[in-house]
Scaffold this motif. Structure first.
Motif, PDB file in Angstrom:
ATOM      1  N   GLY A 131       3.031  11.196  -5.075  1.00 37.38           N
ATOM      2  CA  GLY A 131       1.994  12.165  -5.420  1.00 37.38           C
ATOM      3  C   GLY A 131       2.392  13.136  -6.507  1.00 37.38           C
ATOM      4  N   ARG A 169       2.758   9.139  -8.831  1.00 40.50           N
ATOM      5  CA  ARG A 169       1.488   8.724  -8.216  1.00 40.50           C
ATOM      6  C   ARG A 169       1.512   7.241  -7.873  1.00 40.50           C
ATOM      7  NH1 ARG A 169      -0.424  12.328 -12.241  1.00 40.50           N
ATOM      8  NH2 ARG A 169      -0.876  10.602 -13.674  1.00 40.50           N
ATOM      9  N   GLU A 170       2.025   6.415  -8.783  1.00 38.89           N
ATOM     10  CA  GLU A 170       2.049   4.965  -8.564  1.00 38.89           C
ATOM     11  C   GLU A 170       2.926   4.581  -7.375  1.00 38.89           C
ATOM     12  OE1 GLU A 170       0.708   2.231 -10.110  1.00 38.89           O
ATOM     13  OE2 GLU A 170      -0.648   3.495 -11.279  1.00 38.89           O
ATOM     14  N   SER A 171       3.974   5.342  -7.151  1.00 38.88           N
ATOM     15  CA  SER A 171       4.907   4.996  -6.075  1.00 38.88           C
ATOM     16  C   SER A 171       4.572   5.677  -4.753  1.00 38.88           C
ATOM     17  CB  SER A 171       6.345   5.346  -6.487  1.00 38.88           C
ATOM     18  OG  SER A 171       6.443   6.724  -6.818  1.00 38.88           O
ATOM     19  N   GLY A 172       3.546   6.522  -4.747  1.00 38.79           N
ATOM     20  CA  GLY A 172       3.097   7.105  -3.500  1.00 38.79           C
ATOM     21  C   GLY A 172       3.644   8.478  -3.186  1.00 38.79           C
ATOM     22  N   THR A 204       0.879   3.773  -1.881  1.00 36.33           N
ATOM     23  CA  THR A 204       0.210   5.038  -2.199  1.00 36.33           C
ATOM     24  C   THR A 204      -0.592   5.587  -1.025  1.00 36.33           C
ATOM     25  OG1 THR A 204      -1.695   3.862  -3.121  1.00 36.33           O
ATOM     26  CG2 THR A 204       0.078   4.460  -4.644  1.00 36.33           C
ATOM     27  N   ARG A 246       9.440   3.520  -1.631  1.00 36.87           N
ATOM     28  CA  ARG A 246       8.793   4.203  -2.753  1.00 36.87           C
ATOM     29  C   ARG A 246       9.795   4.515  -3.861  1.00 36.87           C
ATOM     30  NH1 ARG A 246       4.937   8.115   1.038  1.00 36.87           N
ATOM     31  NH2 ARG A 246       3.092   6.726   1.002  1.00 36.87           N
ATOM     32  N   GLU A 267      -1.116   7.165   2.682  1.00 39.88           N
ATOM     33  CA  GLU A 267      -0.383   8.003   3.622  1.00 39.88           C
ATOM     34  C   GLU A 267      -0.332   7.296   4.969  1.00 39.88           C
ATOM     35  OE1 GLU A 267       1.379  10.765   3.193  1.00 39.88           O
ATOM     36  OE2 GLU A 267       0.978  10.509   1.051  1.00 39.88           O
ATOM     37  N   ASN A 270       0.837  -1.203   0.000  1.00 40.80           N
ATOM     38  CA  ASN A 270       0.000   0.000   0.000  1.00 40.80           C
ATOM     39  C   ASN A 270       0.877   1.260   0.000  1.00 40.80           C
ATOM     40  OD1 ASN A 270      -3.006  -1.033   0.619  1.00 40.80           O
ATOM     41  ND2 ASN A 270      -1.550  -2.249   1.833  1.00 40.80           N
TER      42      ASN A 270
END
Length: 322
Positions: free
Chosen positions: A289, A284-287, A225, A264, A227, A223
């Motif tokens: 943003g 975005r895919e790696s978190g 992505t 990430r 926070e 998970n």
């Protein structure tokens, strides 16, 4: 001015790194940009073959007296060992005392270290040998993240191809940019590369030393992505925040935020290598943003920008129409 270059061979010399030095300094270029350089291949016993590290012999034409009068003394990579030939170490110390510049490629730095010439000096070597080097020569100021280090009269480089960067740097420094550019063009390599060797280092996923947080770490990886706050992670682990933070540091060696940002970056690195996704999409895919945040953390961990990393390592080949 660079008029004479002497390269020193020892048992277990690496032919590729020797070839790099020969290619840059040993070939007559027939160009006004590159003045003639006298090139000497030296060893403890001239005329006797030395074993290379890949199963054949190399025979030096000069003895160690060939270092006398050399402006540059170069050491290619070689097998690392506990003891290096005392006569070679003394010849290197004498060359340094006479004012010669010393250049090592990859594990050639171990020979300079054994001669005591790197004590208190900035230097580098191949990242795979960095820990062993630091343990053996603790007084040397090792930087394992760069392609080469210019510390004035001593220039050291990282592994293999980084020797090309260091050699061309010496040419640029001593003979000018035109000479370095001409040699680089003939070798079909860039005159100067960006970044350091961190971009080539394998970065395995850090493992915890115990298994108490393994389910939480696995869930974080699945998970990326999301926070993640310390409070939320502590609740998932059924621990207080203070206990969770302490145990996390004990088992991973870092903080939850830093561990997560590294994971990430590793995921982003794989996406840059294996997919045609844009940097914004990968952020975005790696978190991360945003691309700006990705670039910040990526450069911190890998040492180059995502764009430069993809240019070097992407496995995706764009197919043009027609």
């Amino acid at each position: 001015m660079l008029k004479t270059v002497a390269v020193v061979l020892v048992e277990g010399v690496a032919p590729f790194e020797l070839g790099v030095i020969c290619e840059v300094f040993g070939i007559k270029r027939d160009s006004p940009e590159v003045p003639p350089i006298e090139f000497r291949v030296c060893g403890e016993r001239p005329g006797e073959p030395l074993r290379a590290n890949v199963g054949f012999g190399l025979t030096p034409d000069y003895g160690l007296d060939g270092l006398v009068g050399a402006d540059l003394v170069a050491l290619p990579a070689c097998d690392t060992r506990e003891v290096y030939p005392p006569a070679v170490l003394e010849a290197l110390r004498a060359a340094s005392a006479r004012g010669a510049t010393l250049l090592s490629v990859c594990t050639g730095a171990f020979v300079l270290g054994a001669a005591g010439l790197l004590d208190g000096r900035k230097c580098t070597t191949h990242w795979r040998h960095a820990d062993a080097f630091a343990a053996r020569y603790p007084l040397a100021e090792l930087d394992p993240d760069v392609l080469f280090v210019d510390d004035g009269d001593i220039v050291t480089s990282a592994g293999a191809a980084a020797g090309i960067d260091a050699c061309l740097h010496v040419v640029r420094r001593e003979l000018g940019s035109a000479a370095a550019t001409l040699i680089a063009r003939r070798m079909v390599v860039p005159p100067q590369r960006d970044g350091g060797q961190r971009q080539f280092v394998e970065l395995p996923i850090p493992e915890c030393t115990g298994d108490s947080l393994a389910p939480v770490l696995t869930w974080m990886l699945e998970n990326l992505t999301v926070e993640h706050t310390v409070a939320a992670l502590a609740r998932r682990a059924n621990l207080s925040e203070r206990t969770f933070a302490r145990r996390f540091a004990a088992e991973t060696g870092t903080t939850p935020n830093r561990w997560l940002s590294t994971q990430r970056v590793l995921h982003a690195r794989r996406l840059l290598e294996d997919t045609p996704l844009s940097v914004d999409e990968i952020a975005r895919e790696s978190g991360f943003g945003t691309a700006a945040l990705l670039r910040h953390h990526f450069h911190r961990v890998v040492g180059v920008s995502p764009k430069d990393y993809r240019r070097t390592f992407s496995k995706c080949v764009e197919v043009l129409p027609g």
